[in-house]
Design an enzyme around this catalytic site. Structure first.
Site, PDB file in Angstrom:
ATOM      1  N   SER A  42      28.530  49.137  36.080  1.00  0.00           N
ATOM      2  CA  SER A  42      29.628  49.408  35.153  1.00  0.00           C
ATOM      3  C   SER A  42      29.300  50.583  34.233  1.00  0.00           C
ATOM      4  CB  SER A  42      29.958  48.131  34.374  1.00  0.00           C
ATOM      5  OG  SER A  42      31.191  48.242  33.706  1.00  0.00           O
ATOM      6  N   ASP A  85      39.598  45.962  41.194  1.00  0.00           N
ATOM      7  CA  ASP A  85      38.841  45.834  39.947  1.00  0.00           C
ATOM      8  C   ASP A  85      39.817  45.766  38.765  1.00  0.00           C
ATOM      9  OD1 ASP A  85      37.232  46.325  37.612  1.00  0.00           O
ATOM     10  OD2 ASP A  85      35.716  47.250  38.885  1.00  0.00           O
ATOM     11  N   HIS A 106      35.407  43.032  39.203  1.00  0.00           N
ATOM     12  CA  HIS A 106      34.482  43.894  38.468  1.00  0.00           C
ATOM     13  C   HIS A 106      33.098  43.267  38.453  1.00  0.00           C
ATOM     14  CE1 HIS A 106      33.352  47.087  35.737  1.00  0.00           C
ATOM     15  NE2 HIS A 106      32.786  46.191  34.953  1.00  0.00           N
TER      16      HIS A 106
END
Length: 318
Positions: free
Chosen positions: A138, A263, A291
């Protein structure tokens, strides 16, 4: 190099991206990481806290996501999986994320590639005869890709993998401020405000701005806190300069990017075209996964897949 379709296919009951994201983050509880905790002093007077695997092996420098730590579910899972695969994980906590606020006004952000640069060079000098790989999740994935594009052939990394990178930060900030995704934004902002306020109260001499409840979107928080503390004019300037997508063409080492088109943190607008990828980069895109999810049932497919990608670099001599 190419954009490929992922082989990941979750069971039907786990096809929802929100289930993938939430169960992976909140419900999977791997055992705590067995590692050595070390504090590294930085040239600017600050510090980085790291967790280093105890068994010899080729090194994997790991960069966690927003408000993450060694206790994050995905970090615990991949740390153990990498050790079982013969790697030696080395997790770098972003400044202020190890449970103790850092000393300087600055903290960390999606483009803090300077700390990645320092850390990977530190590892390469400390373990000079050991191959080193990079792994980011991320926020950490975005910063890692930015670093790779900036460093080109000068990086000591032999390969890297980026999982669920934002790539275009303003798209992510916009998505999280709409509809159901606002629930994720609320959760992240609560963690971010708590972290910032703890530091502000502990170190009043720093003169940090207050992270009030009025900063109720990532745009507002980044405009009032992140941008001014890290040398950006405003949130828009921060997003434009730190989005990793613009750095992809300059990546010069073997790199694997994994993302899911469902996502809930982003929109498909962040995804690069094939001609934006360097000859050393593969973009693996899955239709499902959420995610940093990629659960194939009660297990995280993601952990074994990461180990497999890094092992392919190892087997090819990279």
């Amino acid at each position: 190099m190419s954009i490929i379709q992922s082989s990941f296919s979750p069971p039907g009951w786990l096809s929802n991206p929100h289930l993938q994201t939430i169960i992976a983050s909140q419900c999977l509880k791997p055992a705590p990481v067995e590692s050595d905790h070390e504090r590294l002093e930085l040239p600017d007077g600050d510090f980085l806290d790291i967790n280093l695997g105890r068994h010899p092996g080729e090194l994997v420098a790991i960069f966690h996501g927003l408000a993450g730590s060694v206790n994050s579910s995905y970090i615990r899972g991949v740390f153990q999986t990498l050790q079982q695969a013969g790697f030696r994980p080395a997790l770098m906590h972003w400044r202020g994320c190890s449970g103790e606020p850092n000393r300087l006004k600055r903290a960390y952000h999606s483009g803090a590639s300077d700390d990645i640069d320092w850390f990977v060079n530190y590892l390469s000098q400390r373990f000079p005869n050991t191959r080193l790989y990079g792994l980011g999740y991320s926020l950490g994935a975005n910063a890692l890709l930015k670093y790779l594009g900036e460093s080109g052939s000068h990086s000591p990394l032999s390969g890297a993998m980026a999982v669920s990178p934002p790539l275009v930060l303003q798209e992510g900030a916009n998505k999280l401020n709409r509809g159901t995704a606002r629930l994720y934004q609320r959760h992240l902002l609560r963690l971010m405000r708590r972290q910032h306020e703890y530091k502000r109260i502990l170190y009043p001499d720093l003169g940090l701005p207050v992270a009030s409840d009025a900063l109720d979107s990532l745009w507002k928080f980044d405009d009032a806190i992140t941008a001014p503390l890290h040398g950006f004019k405003d949130a828009n300037d921060y997003y434009q300069r730190c989005s990793a997508r613009q750095f992809l063409p300059a990546i010069d080492i073997p790199t694997h990017i994994l993302g899911a088109s469902d996502d809930p943190f982003f929109t498909p607008a962040i995804l690069p075209e094939a001609d934006e990828l360097s000859n050393n980069t593969t973009m693996e895109l899955s239709s499902k996964g959420g995610h940093v999810g990629f659960l194939d049932g009660r297990k995280r497919w993601l952990d074994s897949h990461v180990a497999g990608v890094l092992d392919s670099f190892r087997q090819s001599g990279n």
